[in-house]
Each structure stands twice: as C-alpha cells, then as structure tokens.
Design a protein around this motif. Sequence first.
Motif, PDB file in Angstrom:
ATOM      1  N   LEU A   1       0.827  -1.204   0.000  1.00  0.00           N
ATOM      2  CA  LEU A   1       0.000   0.000   0.000  1.00  0.00           C
ATOM      3  C   LEU A   1       0.867   1.262   0.000  1.00  0.00           C
ATOM      4  O   LEU A   1       0.523   2.252  -0.649  1.00  0.00           O
TER       5      LEU A   1
ATOM      6  N   LYS B   1       2.011   1.808  -3.501  1.00  0.00           N
ATOM      7  CA  LYS B   1       0.931   2.338  -4.336  1.00  0.00           C
ATOM      8  C   LYS B   1       0.747   3.835  -4.131  1.00  0.00           C
ATOM      9  O   LYS B   1       0.368   4.555  -5.048  1.00  0.00           O
ATOM     10  N   LYS B   2       0.992   4.301  -2.922  1.00  0.00           N
ATOM     11  CA  LYS B   2       0.848   5.724  -2.604  1.00  0.00           C
ATOM     12  C   LYS B   2       2.160   6.491  -2.736  1.00  0.00           C
ATOM     13  O   LYS B   2       2.218   7.680  -2.435  1.00  0.00           O
TER      14      LYS B   2
ATOM     15  N   LEU C   1      -3.219   6.296   4.700  1.00  0.00           N
ATOM     16  CA  LEU C   1      -3.057   5.902   3.303  1.00  0.00           C
ATOM     17  C   LEU C   1      -4.348   6.011   2.494  1.00  0.00           C
ATOM     18  O   LEU C   1      -4.339   5.819   1.284  1.00  0.00           O
ATOM     19  N   GLY C   2      -5.455   6.306   3.177  1.00  0.00           N
ATOM     20  CA  GLY C   2      -6.716   6.502   2.474  1.00  0.00           C
ATOM     21  C   GLY C   2      -7.507   5.225   2.226  1.00  0.00           C
ATOM     22  O   GLY C   2      -8.247   5.133   1.249  1.00  0.00           O
ATOM     23  N   TYR C   3      -7.355   4.249   3.120  1.00  0.00           N
ATOM     24  CA  TYR C   3      -8.085   2.988   2.985  1.00  0.00           C
ATOM     25  C   TYR C   3      -8.985   2.760   4.186  1.00  0.00           C
ATOM     26  O   TYR C   3      -8.746   3.284   5.271  1.00  0.00           O
TER      27      TYR C   3
ATOM     28  N   MET D   1       4.803   6.375  -0.898  1.00  0.00           N
ATOM     29  CA  MET D   1       5.147   6.903   0.418  1.00  0.00           C
ATOM     30  C   MET D   1       6.189   5.981   1.052  1.00  0.00           C
ATOM     31  O   MET D   1       6.134   4.769   0.884  1.00  0.00           O
TER      32      MET D   1
END
Length: 72
Positions: free
Chosen positions: A10, A13-14, A58-60, A16
């Motif tokens: 994750l 994907k970001k 992370l926005g999940y 970061m």
Amino acid sequence: MSIREDIKMLLAKKAMTMTELADKMSTREKSITVYNLSKKLRLNTIKFEEVRTILEILGYDIVYKEKVCHDR
C-alpha cells in the motif's frame, strides 16, 4: 500475505516511504520512529489500532465481510 507485506504494498501504491508514514503517525504525545514501526511489522507485534491509523493515513478503510460457507 502478511500485514507487513500488505502495508509495504500500500505504501508503494501511494509512493510513500516508511519514514513518511512514521512521521504522519507521530503526534505531540507519542513519537513514532521508522525503526519502531519497522520492528513492529517485522515481529508481527503491531496493534490493530496502529494498522487502522496506517490505513487511514493511506486513504483505505477496513471492511468486515462475512465468509461464505458452502455446506456439503
């Protein structure tokens, strides 16, 4: 897949880094170092609330899904 691998995927994907994540997790009351975060992930001692915080950053969302059982 382990929680460590999930979080690393994750993060990738970001785009970061673990350092950026640790900085965003830190608060005035508690400082999170990349060393401590990495150690918790490596040893699988991370708390559910910490995972929740990571996913929020992370926005999940965490989704609870009931398993489908197929009786034979």
